[in-house]
Design an enzyme around this catalytic site. Structure first.
Site, PDB file in Angstrom:
ATOM      1  CD  GLU A 152       8.526   2.304 155.664  1.00  0.00           C
ATOM      2  OE1 GLU A 152       8.485   1.494 156.601  1.00  0.00           O
ATOM      3  OE2 GLU A 152       9.087   3.411 155.775  1.00  0.00           O
TER       4      GLU A 152
ATOM      5  CD  GLU B  40       9.667   8.839 154.095  1.00  0.00           C
ATOM      6  OE1 GLU B  40      10.427   8.417 154.991  1.00  0.00           O
ATOM      7  OE2 GLU B  40       8.563   8.298 153.856  1.00  0.00           O
TER       8      GLU B  40
END
Ligand code: G3I
Length: 392
Positions: free
Chosen positions: A179, A291
């Site tokens: 991220e 994920e």
């Protein structure tokens, strides 16, 4: 910073190819449920559909590994979801235990106890292990961001070296950075998230440092940049811009991790567009879905930012139509991913709805984002993925 030219950007924005959802042509595995096994006296008799052992991973063994995040206490508590992990999956990753907060809560000392437990469990049960994650703006002690640029670099590279060396040849894929891409166009840090890392270093150089240290510590491990919302063209464009720059400067990166935290507004085609954009631009890179989950709520941005205007909690009464829609979307996703050889793992962020992070983020509410229900029984979404004859 390499600018993606108009033609390339147009190519990215056009996104992927919409595909006919073909019948699952994964190899192996029986599509009939086995008779309910006679349980030992201490366990309740499982009810409903009981998948044949190995059905899920075997269905896709010629396409990609099937993974899930796990937490150590699930193993320590002999949670039934661990039986499903061993029975149906071929890969795993730590939901928390391999983050800096867990491994290096105080500077100068390392606590690998919980991470070791997970890695040993993976090896004992024939599961591939991925390392999530070496560098993130969350779950990282503040001391990582203190001192001069050289001190920050030395500390980060020492941390990465300690962790990756410990698991050399035991962890096949590392989410080296997580991220690091901006959610907004024209942010103060350009394509980078204006994070504690970026502000401490003053550039995206910390990304280089992490990848270079990881490659040196384990030359055989696959090194990924891991990101959410790659399904959205704008964010994807910034991610690809950063990846292009890393490659242009010979920073050792092997692929892209697409988190794929989806909701019912997301389409299978948006996932394919993310994979295809990487394939189109970077033929030598691999893709991992890292994920995967699918919230049954389609909250507005305000719910994520200020927990306002969130969709109403279904509680224990999820409409069947929502369950069917989720099952169909998961089926469509898998039918398209098997057509993309660059996809090497499809990992879910959990196995059972009961343990999902989405039960508390963006708000406390009953969510149903995974393949197994709160009793760890296979949901229609699981059956839709493993049984092409199952009528949703
Ligand atoms: O295990 C400790 C416990 O010993 C301690 O007493 C307690 C007190 O704070 O914390 C416990 O750790 C918690 C951990 O989850 C395990 O339950 C942390 O506080 C909590 O912050 C942590 O949350 C995780 C979060 O990342 C932050 O690391 C979530 O479980 C996990 O689902 C979430 O996963 C992230 C991915 O890493 C990146 N992509 C988004 C995804 C969802 O946010």
């Amino acid at each position: 910073m390499v600018e993606i030219d108009a033609r390339q950007r147009l190519k990215i924005l056009i996104g992927g190819v919409s595909l006919l959802a073909l019948g699952n042509c994964g190899g192996g595995g029986s599509n009939t449920s086995t008779p309910t096994p006679t349980p030992t006296p201490t366990t309740p008799t499982p009810v409903g559909y009981q998948p044949t052992s190995g059905l899920f991973r075997n269905q896709y063994r010629n396409n990609f590994k099937i993974g899930s995040s796990v937490q150590t206490f699930h193993i320590q508590n002999s949670d039934p979801l661990i039986d499903v992990l061993k029975d149906q999956f071929s890969s795993m990753l730590a939901e928390y235990e391999m983050k800096p907060d867990s491994i290096a809560p105080t500077e100068g000392s390392f606590d690998f106890s919980t991470a070791d437990t997970l890695v040993q469990f993976a090896e004992d049960n024939g599961l591939d292990m991925q390392g999530h994650t070496l560098l993130w703006h969350q779950s990282t002690p503040d001391y990582f961001f203190q001192g001069s640029k050289d001190q920050i670099k030395a500390r980060l590279q020492n941390y990465v070296t300690e962790v990756v060396s410990r698991y050399r040849d035991r962890i096949s894929v590392w989410h080296v950075v997580n991220e690091v891409i901006s959610d907004a166009d024209n942010g103060p840090a350009g394509p980078y998230r204006n994070s504690n890392w970026y502000q401490a270093v003053g550039s995206g150089e910390f990304i280089d440092w992490a990848f270079e240290a990881a490659r040196a510590a384990d030359p055989n491990a696959q090194l990924l940049i891991n990101e959410y919302n790659t399904e959205f063209p704008d964010k994807r464009g910034r991610l690809l811009q950063v990846v292009q720059d890393l490659l242009d400067r010979n920073i050792p990166i092997d692929g892209v991790g697409h988190q794929c935290h989806l909701d019912l507004n997301d389409s299978a085609e948006s996932v394919f567009a993310a994979i295809d954009a990487v394939d189109d631009l970077f033929a030598g890179l691999v893709n991992h879905i890292t994920e995967l989950d699918m919230s049954v709520y389609s909250d507005p941005g305000s719910c994520w930012e200020t927990q306002t205007n969130c969709d109403t909690d279904y509680g224990d009464n999820l409409p069947e139509s929502i369950s069917k829609q989720q099952a169909q979307t998961f089926r469509d996703i898998f039918n398209g991913l098997i057509l993309r050889p660059s996809v090497e793992t499809v990992s879910f962020w959990g196995i059972s709805d009961k343990t999902s992070w989405l039960n508390t983020i963006p708000t406390t509410r009953t969510n149903y984002p995974l393949l197994f229900d709160r009793d760890v029984q296979a949901k229609p979404s699981f059956r839709a993925i493993v049984d092409r004859f199952y009528e949703i």
